[in-house]
Design a protein around this motif. Structure first.
Motif, short mmCIF file in Angstrom:
data_model
loop_
_atom_site.label_atom_id
_atom_site.label_comp_id
_atom_site.label_asym_id
_atom_site.label_seq_id
_atom_site.Cartn_x
_atom_site.Cartn_y
_atom_site.Cartn_z
N ASN A 181 4.23 32.01 -4.58
CA ASN A 181 4.72 33.39 -4.63
C ASN A 181 3.69 34.15 -3.86
N SER A 182 2.45 33.98 -4.13
CA SER A 182 1.62 35.08 -3.55
C SER A 182 1.13 34.68 -2.01
N GLN A 183 1.82 33.57 -1.40
CA GLN A 183 1.53 33.22 -0.08
C GLN A 183 3.09 32.89 0.50
N ILE A 184 3.86 33.74 0.25
CA ILE A 184 5.36 33.23 0.29
C ILE A 184 5.66 32.97 1.93
N TYR A 185 5.01 33.94 2.65
CA TYR A 185 5.48 33.74 4.11
C TYR A 185 4.96 32.79 4.64
N ILE A 186 3.72 32.39 4.55
CA ILE A 186 3.31 30.97 5.12
C ILE A 186 4.04 29.67 4.57
N TYR A 187 4.26 29.88 3.26
CA TYR A 187 5.05 28.83 2.65
C TYR A 187 6.58 28.67 3.32
N CYS A 188 7.06 29.67 3.72
CA CYS A 188 8.38 29.47 4.39
C CYS A 188 7.99 28.98 5.64
N TYR A 189 7.05 29.45 6.50
CA TYR A 189 6.73 28.79 7.78
C TYR A 189 6.79 27.43 7.96
N LEU A 190 5.81 26.99 6.85
CA LEU A 190 5.52 25.65 6.65
C LEU A 190 6.60 24.72 6.20
N LYS A 191 7.45 25.11 5.24
CA LYS A 191 8.71 24.70 4.87
C LYS A 191 9.87 24.30 6.10
N ASN A 192 10.07 25.27 6.85
CA ASN A 192 10.76 25.55 7.97
C ASN A 192 10.07 24.61 9.21
N ASN A 193 8.87 24.29 9.35
CA ASN A 193 8.30 23.43 10.17
C ASN A 193 8.73 21.91 9.88
N ILE A 194 8.65 21.68 8.13
CA ILE A 194 8.72 20.32 7.92
C ILE A 194 10.32 20.15 8.15
N ALA A 195 11.05 21.01 7.71
CA ALA A 195 12.60 20.63 7.91
C ALA A 195 13.12 20.49 9.22
N TYR A 196 12.32 21.26 10.16
CA TYR A 196 12.71 20.96 11.34
C TYR A 196 12.31 20.10 12.09
N SER A 197 10.97 19.31 11.77
CA SER A 197 10.61 18.20 12.30
C SER A 197 11.70 16.87 11.90
N LYS A 198 12.11 17.09 10.51
CA LYS A 198 12.90 16.12 10.08
C LYS A 198 14.19 16.12 10.50
N PHE A 199 14.76 17.44 10.85
CA PHE A 199 16.11 17.50 11.66
C PHE A 199 15.97 16.86 12.95
N VAL B 2 18.43 18.58 5.93
CA VAL B 2 17.56 19.76 5.93
C VAL B 2 18.16 21.06 5.93
N VAL B 3 19.43 21.10 6.09
CA VAL B 3 20.25 22.33 6.22
C VAL B 3 20.15 23.22 4.90
N ASN B 4 19.82 22.64 3.78
CA ASN B 4 19.47 23.26 2.49
C ASN B 4 18.29 23.92 2.67
N GLN B 5 17.37 23.34 3.27
CA GLN B 5 15.96 24.06 3.31
C GLN B 5 15.84 25.18 4.12
N PHE B 6 16.86 25.10 5.45
CA PHE B 6 17.05 26.24 6.16
C PHE B 6 17.60 27.45 5.47
N LEU B 7 18.50 27.00 4.72
CA LEU B 7 19.22 28.14 3.77
C LEU B 7 18.46 28.80 2.94
N GLU B 8 17.54 27.88 2.31
CA GLU B 8 16.47 28.45 1.28
C GLU B 8 15.67 29.27 1.89
N THR B 9 14.94 28.98 3.11
CA THR B 9 13.78 29.91 3.66
C THR B 9 14.65 31.13 4.25
N LEU B 10 15.90 31.04 4.86
CA LEU B 10 16.78 32.45 4.97
C LEU B 10 16.80 33.20 3.91
N LYS B 11 17.34 32.65 2.66
CA LYS B 11 17.32 33.46 1.54
C LYS B 11 16.06 34.11 1.09
#
Length: 221
Positions: A115-133, A140-149
């Protein structure tokens, strides 16, 4: 170095590189380790923009390694994670998705409080989801939707644009051009409004792929 960073956003990578090198010389002469770190990150970004990905990787690794010299700094962990995030991105550009996953997950391992590093958390989660995609994982579509939210709740354009772009790519791969265009056009409009030109360029190319009959229009744009 601030001017160099601005120039990277404006896609003037050659001038950004020149300024960053000048700053790096000063940083070393003054033994300013934090400035030296910032110079390596900016040099990595400029080299990535110029598509010299191996060189960019070297600079990001130097930035990561030099973090050990300012362990007592309050931003120590954030800076380590940031260097790993950029490294993961450049590995994606090289289509080395396993390596991108490695560096993204390593970055997440340093996160103490999401929560205190939410921006970098989103970047990393998007990176992971995109590489898996890119490796064929459709979940991974659910991960993209989560970071968009999260991006929407923060009203933070870079995260919103990245998540929308990845969602567009996902639906384009599923041959759902209606949903793909919905996310691409929204992302393109937002990138243009926020002067995030590198992202807009990527989105325009994807819009050309999603709309072959309008390829010439998006290519010209």
């Amino acid at each position: 170095i601030t001017k160099a960073n601005i120039l990277t956003f404006k896609k003037d990578f050659v001038e950004a590189e020149k300024l960053a090198i000048r700053s790096l010389k000063i940083a070393k002469s003054e033994n300013d380790v934090l400035l030296e770190y910032n110079c390596y990150i900016t040099l990595g970004n400029s080299q990535s923009g110029l598509q010299y990905y191996d060189k960019a990787f070297e600079y990001y690794q130097k930035a990561y390694e030099i973090c050990e010299d300012f362990k007592l700094d309050s931003n120590y962990l954030h800076n380590k994670i940031q260097a790993l995030n950029y490294t993961a991105l450049v590995k994606q550009k090289q289509k080395q998705f396993n390596e991108s996953l490695f560096f993204s997950k390593k970055g997440l391992s340093f996160l103490i409080d999401k929560n205190s590093q939410i921006y970098i958390y989103c970047y990393l989660k998007n990176n992971i989801a995109y590489s898996k995609f890119k490796q064929g994982d459709k979940s991974v579509v659910n991960q993209f939707l989560e970071t968009l939210k999260i991006g929407d709740s923060l009203k933070f354009a870079p995260i919103q644009i990245t998540s929308k772009t990845y969602l567009g790519e996902y639906y384009l791969a599923q041959k759902d051009t209606t949903k793909a265009n919905f996310y691409f056009k929204d992302a393109q409009k937002q990138a243009h409004q926020n002067d995030i030109f590198e992202d807009e360029l990527i989105i325009l190319k994807l819009l050309g792929e999603a709309n072959p009959q309008q390829y010439s229009y998006y290519s010209n744009r």
